[in-house]
Design an enzyme around this catalytic site. Structure first.
Site, PDB file in Angstrom:
ATOM      1  N   GLU A  22       0.583  -4.014 -12.843  1.00 28.81           N
ATOM      2  CA  GLU A  22       0.211  -4.544 -14.152  1.00 28.81           C
ATOM      3  C   GLU A  22      -0.777  -3.591 -14.788  1.00 28.81           C
ATOM      4  OE1 GLU A  22      -1.522  -8.407 -14.414  1.00 28.81           O
ATOM      5  OE2 GLU A  22      -0.011  -9.377 -13.140  1.00 28.81           O
TER       6      GLU A  22
ATOM      7  N   ASN B 176       0.629 -12.802  -6.441  1.00 31.97           N
ATOM      8  CA  ASN B 176      -0.098 -12.114  -7.497  1.00 31.97           C
ATOM      9  C   ASN B 176      -1.609 -12.166  -7.268  1.00 31.97           C
ATOM     10  OD1 ASN B 176      -0.062 -10.905 -10.318  1.00 31.97           O
ATOM     11  ND2 ASN B 176      -1.426 -12.655 -10.632  1.00 31.97           N
ATOM     12  N   GLU B 177      -2.252 -11.012  -7.335  1.00 31.31           N
ATOM     13  CA  GLU B 177      -3.708 -10.877  -7.331  1.00 31.31           C
ATOM     14  C   GLU B 177      -4.401 -11.817  -6.343  1.00 31.31           C
ATOM     15  OE1 GLU B 177      -4.980 -11.173 -11.405  1.00 31.31           O
ATOM     16  OE2 GLU B 177      -3.739  -9.469 -12.020  1.00 31.31           O
TER      17      GLU B 177
ATOM     18  N   ARG C 192       9.334  -7.352 -13.566  1.00 28.11           N
ATOM     19  CA  ARG C 192       8.573  -8.149 -12.602  1.00 28.11           C
ATOM     20  C   ARG C 192       8.517  -9.572 -13.137  1.00 28.11           C
ATOM     21  NH1 ARG C 192       2.655  -8.968 -11.796  1.00 28.11           N
ATOM     22  NH2 ARG C 192       2.246  -9.375  -9.586  1.00 28.11           N
TER      23      ARG C 192
ATOM     24  N   TRP D 262       2.020  -5.235 -18.536  1.00 23.96           N
ATOM     25  CA  TRP D 262       1.829  -6.663 -18.806  1.00 23.96           C
ATOM     26  C   TRP D 262       1.690  -6.854 -20.307  1.00 23.96           C
ATOM     27  CZ3 TRP D 262       1.879 -10.798 -15.463  1.00 23.96           C
ATOM     28  CH2 TRP D 262       1.612 -12.036 -16.050  1.00 23.96           C
TER      29      TRP D 262
ATOM     30  N   HIS E 137      -3.473  -3.326 -10.083  1.00 21.42           N
ATOM     31  CA  HIS E 137      -3.464  -3.770 -11.470  1.00 21.42           C
ATOM     32  C   HIS E 137      -4.610  -3.083 -12.205  1.00 21.42           C
ATOM     33  CE1 HIS E 137      -1.159  -7.743 -10.434  1.00 21.42           C
ATOM     34  NE2 HIS E 137      -0.524  -6.639 -10.040  1.00 21.42           N
TER      35      HIS E 137
ATOM     36  N   TYR F 165      -6.860  -2.740 -15.383  1.00 21.10           N
ATOM     37  CA  TYR F 165      -7.421  -3.241 -16.640  1.00 21.10           C
ATOM     38  C   TYR F 165      -8.786  -2.579 -16.828  1.00 21.10           C
ATOM     39  CZ  TYR F 165      -3.528  -6.534 -16.610  1.00 21.10           C
ATOM     40  OH  TYR F 165      -2.265  -7.085 -16.616  1.00 21.10           O
TER      41      TYR F 165
END
Length: 446
Positions: free
Chosen positions: A251, A155-156, A78, A280, A222, A224
């Protein structure tokens, strides 16, 4: 992700499942396509992403990273790009070169515009509509590359504030891309800095999917600090699987300033359920998350603990990645990391060529390319004997067994049938001590 703000809050997981309805498209032979919640490549094979993110827009000189990432086993990269609103714009020529690097190294390119990161909370961020402007402005570099490229719109998009319009904005962005002639599979990121703690993407995914005239959209979460328990991970991903909607983990990391993700569950659940992921990130992190570098200073010989985990650990890239079928029978155009093997001309049956792809103190990655002769084959078996006491620790794309120094590798169910002259590869990780001579490899076809 360049620098992520701490997530303002994490909503408790609900027990109510979202109701999704949609229509599956027919397979689009020109490029990637989606059906029954799965991603298929242009060769008609199911494709599960196993790769990493690479911050190209901030480190455009690090073009060797594509070959290094591939040498470690990835099937996808990516690539961070900029529309020019927050960072230096990546031109159509630069994007074309990135695509060429991906193709030369037999990687699938997921291209993303990073300038949208945290819109609604991050003052410098731009809208998804602005990202669409960028994609349409470089359409000349994208068109015709549908077999190798997936377009990740932005992105995001949206931080933890003002994200209620995510569904409408995302649907409209997809429609604009389609109207502008972008025929690629499209990937869309969740709001809330990509982590969707509000479940905005999860609960509205069917609406967005159905807004795509091509029904060729993939959703990206994503993971986290919001995803720090196995229950949160399996519930979120499982709802997409149950609904038949395509989901990837675009990610994730092993740690973060907003909490400690459960990377082991991300990897194991994704492997068990055929879900793609992209860790990531390769190298060059800043803003307090330098620990998310997989390679120190972009050096593949200096993998960090995170890099070792993602490439070499359980359910990691080496153990699970399968190359896209669109590359079957082709040869990389980048120089190999070891001298190319001498392979006899194909004839009836099959031949095998052994290559040392990468080597480090005490270990190495080997690859064997099996090529059918003048007639198609339905299966193959290769054998070789190490001369220096080498020992295989793990392998992929083959059923491999060992007896002393002699190893036998047989095809698995998806790579035994080869047309005349076509090739497939399998690989392995092995240890060595003192010497590492390349053995002769025999091949028997069935």
């Amino acid at each position: 992700m360049e620098k992520r703000l701490t997530v303002a809050g994490v909503a408790l997981l609900t027990v109510l499942a979202a109701v999704f309805t949609f229509v599956h498209p027919a397979h689009a032979a020109a490029g990637f396509s989606v059906a029954n919640g799965r991603l298929y490549d242009a060769g008609g094979a199911e494709f599960v992403m196993r790769g990493v993110n690479h911050a190209h827009t901030w480190y455009p000189q690090q073009t060797r990273s594509f070959a290094d990432i591939k040498a470690l086993g990835a099937n996808t990269v990516r690539v961070v790009l900029s529309s020019g609103d927050r960072w230096t714009r990546n031109s159509a020529a630069d994007v074309g070169n990135v695509i060429s690097l991906c193709k030369a190294n037999r990687l699938i390119c997921v291209l993303e515009v990073h300038d949208t990161t945290g819109y609604g909370e991050e003052g410098a961020a731009v809208t998804l509509d602005r990202a669409v402007d960028y994609w349409l402005s470089i359409a000349g570099a994208l068109n015709g590359q549908e077999r190798y490229v997936i377009v990740n719109i932005g992105n995001e998009p949206y931080g933890n504030q003002n994200y209620a319009s995510w569904t409408t904005d995302t649907a409209n962005a997809i429609k604009r891309l389609r109207a502008g002639g972008i025929a690629h599979t499209i990937m869309v990121d969740a709001p809330n800095w990509g982590q969707d703690w509000s479940f905005t993407m999860r609960n509205n995914a069917a609406t967005v999917f159905n807004a795509d005239p091509a029904r060729n959209t993939v959703f990206s979460i994503h993971m986290y600090g919001v995803f720090d328990t196995a229950a949160e991970i399996t519930d979120y991903l499982g709802r997409f699987r149950s609904a038949g909607l395509p989901i990837v983990v675009g990610e994730f990391g092993f740690n973060h300033s907003d909490g400690n993700p459960d990377e082991d569950t991300i990897l194991s659940y994704s492997q068990a359920n055929g879900i793609g992921w992209l860790g990531w990130s390769w190298s060059g992190n800043g803003g307090g998350v330098e620990y998310l570098d997989m390679a120190t200073g972009f050096d593949p010989a200096r993998l960090t603990s995170w890099g070792q985990r993602l490439f070499n650990g359980a359910n990691g890239i080496r153990a699970t990645a399968k190359e896209a079928s669109v590359y079957s029978g082709t040869t990389p155009t980048t120089p190999p990391t070891s001298p190319p093997p001498t392979t006899p001309p194909p004839s009836a049956g099959c031949t095998a060529a052994y290559t040392i792809v990468n080597s480090w103190q005490g270990g190495f990655q080997g690859e064997v390319r099996v090529t059918a002769g003048n007639t198609a084959i339905t299966g193959w078996t290769t054998r070789w004997t190490f001369a220096n006491g080498q020992s295989v620790n793990q392998s992929w794309n083959a059923a491999l067994t060992g007896s002393g120094a002699t190893y036998t590798a047989r095809n698995v169910d998806y790579n035994g049938r080869l047309a005349a002259g076509a090739s497939t590869t399998f690989g392995f990780i092995a240890s060595w001590n003192g010497g590492n001579a390349a053995p002769a490899v025999s091949c028997t076809a069935s």
